[in-house]
Design a protein around this motif. Structure first.
Motif, mmCIF file in Angstrom:
data_model
loop_
_atom_site.group_PDB
_atom_site.id
_atom_site.type_symbol
_atom_site.label_atom_id
_atom_site.label_comp_id
_atom_site.label_asym_id
_atom_site.label_seq_id
_atom_site.Cartn_x
_atom_site.Cartn_y
_atom_site.Cartn_z
ATOM 1 N N GLY A 94 0.839 -1.188 0.000
ATOM 2 C CA GLY A 94 0.000 0.000 0.000
ATOM 3 C C GLY A 94 0.872 1.235 0.000
ATOM 4 O O GLY A 94 2.100 1.168 0.069
ATOM 5 N N LYS A 95 0.239 2.393 -0.086
ATOM 6 C CA LYS A 95 0.976 3.646 -0.198
ATOM 7 C C LYS A 95 1.719 3.980 1.087
ATOM 8 O O LYS A 95 1.169 3.900 2.184
ATOM 9 N N VAL A 96 2.976 4.387 0.935
ATOM 10 C CA VAL A 96 3.800 4.820 2.058
ATOM 11 C C VAL A 96 4.271 6.251 1.808
ATOM 12 O O VAL A 96 4.711 6.584 0.708
ATOM 13 N N VAL A 97 4.130 7.076 2.836
ATOM 14 C CA VAL A 97 4.715 8.414 2.843
ATOM 15 C C VAL A 97 5.699 8.451 4.003
ATOM 16 O O VAL A 97 5.298 8.374 5.163
ATOM 17 N N LEU A 98 6.973 8.549 3.674
ATOM 18 C CA LEU A 98 8.019 8.462 4.693
ATOM 19 C C LEU A 98 8.756 9.790 4.800
ATOM 20 O O LEU A 98 9.345 10.274 3.828
ATOM 21 N N HIS A 99 8.702 10.391 5.991
ATOM 22 C CA HIS A 99 9.423 11.629 6.279
ATOM 23 C C HIS A 99 10.591 11.296 7.202
ATOM 24 O O HIS A 99 10.422 10.614 8.209
ATOM 25 N N MET A 100 11.757 11.814 6.839
ATOM 26 C CA MET A 100 12.944 11.549 7.639
ATOM 27 C C MET A 100 13.725 12.832 7.863
ATOM 28 O O MET A 100 14.027 13.569 6.922
ATOM 29 N N LYS A 101 14.023 13.121 9.120
ATOM 30 C CA LYS A 101 14.856 14.261 9.491
ATOM 31 C C LYS A 101 16.072 13.738 10.241
ATOM 32 O O LYS A 101 15.948 12.844 11.088
ATOM 33 N N GLY A 102 17.231 14.303 9.921
ATOM 34 C CA GLY A 102 18.431 13.812 10.573
ATOM 35 C C GLY A 102 19.418 14.900 10.895
ATOM 36 O O GLY A 102 19.491 15.930 10.213
ATOM 37 N N LYS A 103 20.214 14.664 11.954
ATOM 38 C CA LYS A 103 21.303 15.546 12.343
ATOM 39 C C LYS A 103 22.569 14.704 12.485
ATOM 40 O O LYS A 103 22.567 13.699 13.197
ATOM 41 N N ILE A 104 23.626 15.159 11.818
ATOM 42 C CA ILE A 104 24.907 14.481 11.913
ATOM 43 C C ILE A 104 25.877 15.452 12.598
ATOM 44 O O ILE A 104 26.072 16.578 12.122
ATOM 45 N N MET A 105 26.502 15.010 13.684
ATOM 46 C CA MET A 105 27.319 15.897 14.501
ATOM 47 C C MET A 105 28.810 15.740 14.167
ATOM 48 O O MET A 105 29.184 15.038 13.241
ATOM 49 N N ALA A 106 29.662 16.391 14.943
ATOM 50 C CA ALA A 106 31.087 16.531 14.622
ATOM 51 C C ALA A 106 31.778 15.179 14.450
ATOM 52 O O ALA A 106 31.690 14.306 15.314
ATOM 53 N N GLY A 107 32.469 15.019 13.329
ATOM 54 C CA GLY A 107 33.257 13.818 13.094
ATOM 55 C C GLY A 107 32.452 12.555 12.912
ATOM 56 O O GLY A 107 33.025 11.466 12.822
ATOM 57 N N ALA A 108 31.136 12.658 12.827
ATOM 58 C CA ALA A 108 30.280 11.476 12.670
ATOM 59 C C ALA A 108 30.023 11.208 11.188
ATOM 60 O O ALA A 108 30.042 12.128 10.361
ATOM 61 N N SER A 109 29.775 9.947 10.877
ATOM 62 C CA SER A 109 29.469 9.573 9.492
ATOM 63 C C SER A 109 28.261 8.653 9.469
ATOM 64 O O SER A 109 28.065 7.829 10.365
ATOM 65 N N ALA A 110 27.456 8.805 8.426
ATOM 66 C CA ALA A 110 26.266 7.963 8.266
ATOM 67 C C ALA A 110 26.169 7.502 6.823
ATOM 68 O O ALA A 110 26.409 8.282 5.892
ATOM 69 N N ARG A 111 25.845 6.228 6.654
ATOM 70 C CA ARG A 111 25.477 5.679 5.350
ATOM 71 C C ARG A 111 24.007 5.296 5.438
ATOM 72 O O ARG A 111 23.616 4.485 6.277
ATOM 73 N N ILE A 112 23.197 5.886 4.577
ATOM 74 C CA ILE A 112 21.759 5.619 4.588
ATOM 75 C C ILE A 112 21.348 5.134 3.208
ATOM 76 O O ILE A 112 21.673 5.760 2.198
ATOM 77 N N ALA A 113 20.636 4.000 3.167
ATOM 78 C CA ALA A 113 20.208 3.441 1.891
ATOM 79 C C ALA A 113 18.737 3.048 1.968
ATOM 80 O O ALA A 113 18.272 2.524 2.985
ATOM 81 N N LEU A 114 18.004 3.322 0.890
ATOM 82 C CA LEU A 114 16.589 2.971 0.785
ATOM 83 C C LEU A 114 16.400 2.056 -0.416
ATOM 84 O O LEU A 114 16.827 2.378 -1.525
ATOM 85 N N LEU A 115 15.733 0.916 -0.213
ATOM 86 C CA LEU A 115 15.396 -0.014 -1.292
ATOM 87 C C LEU A 115 13.880 -0.148 -1.359
ATOM 88 O O LEU A 115 13.233 -0.508 -0.373
#
Length: 260
Positions: free
Chosen positions: A63-84
């Motif tokens: 069914g239909k999905v509406v996905l809202h995402m808010k993010g904060k990345i702080m000092a020296g931090a790293s994030a890998r984000i993937a959507l399939l």
């Protein structure tokens, strides 16, 4: 729902309507989030200083999905984000990531199969401080009557010098009567930065298609194999080998490799 992670962590869970994720300073780990039910979903993400986070989101909703995402990345931090997203269901993805402090970085990827249902994305990575890095990779494969929209926005604010914002969007069109709208944006208010965007929208390479068919493959199977190449960069980000193999087989089935 609130989830707090520290030290070395690994977790997998189904997404409820709202989820707050906090990775505490100097932690390291991976999260696998499954979207199993249709509806409006929200993710609030905070990656604290010197943390490494790998987040994989897999849409499986019928069914239909509406996905809202808010993010904060702080000092020296790293994030890998993937959507399939391989489902033939409407999907809207609205994502805003702020690189809040120096040395923050993110590598963000989406991979979507678009058939009869409308897929729409709006992704912004905002550089608020110096020495930050943001990369976006969006991949989509379109079939007959598909409709796909993507806005990819790299936003470097004044004072965020020595920052890097790079993005690529690749759309493979396999069908007819499809609609594609891709808007790559670079909003730059600082001189000493590195920024780029790349966009390709088009049909399969005729030489590749001919080569595959000359090896005895049907046209449908050959097109399916070319589609797989668009999704594999995201599939490879799954750290669990069994799950990676499972999703690869699901992907191959849905693009039409089996049964021809």
């Amino acid at each position: 729902m609130e989830r707090i992670y520290e030290d070395v962590f690994q977790d997998a869970f189904d997404l409820e309507d709202h989820c707050r994720i906090l990775a505490v300073p100097r932690s390291k780990g991976s999260l696998h989030i499954t979207v199993s039910e249709a509806g409006h979903k929200e993710i609030d993400l905070e990656v604290m200083e010197s943390t490494q986070l790998h987040l994989f989101i897999h849409n499986k909703a019928d069914g239909k999905v509406v996905l809202h995402m808010k993010g904060k990345i702080m000092a020296g931090a790293s994030a890998r984000i993937a959507l399939l997203d391989l489902e033939d269901q409407p999907f809207e993805f609205d994502q805003h990531i702020d690189l809040k402090e120096e040395g923050a970085s993110i590598d963000n990827s989406t991979a979507q199969l678009v058939k009869s249902a409308f897929k729409k994305g709006n992704i912004e990575i905002r550089h608020e401080k110096a020495h930050t890095s943001g990369h976006m990779h969006n991949f989509a494969v379109l079939f007959d009557h598909a409709k796909y929209e993507m806005v990819a926005n790299g936003n470097i604010l004044k004072g965020a010098f020595d920052s890097a914002s790079h993005q690529e969007t690749r759309v493979l069109t396999l069908g007819k009567d499809h609609e594609t709208k891709v808007i790559p944006l670079l909003l730059i208010d600082e001189n000493d930065v590195k920024a780029s965007h790349a966009l390709t929208i088009g049909e399969p390479d005729e030489n590749q298609l001919y080569y595959l068919q000359s090896r005895g493959l049907s046209k449908e199977t050959a097109l399916g194999l070319l589609s797989v190449g668009y999704f594999m960069p995201v599939i490879r980000q799954i750290e669990n080998e069994d799950l990676r193999e499972q999703l690869r087989e699901e992907m191959e089935r849905k693009v039409g490799i089996y049964g021809h």
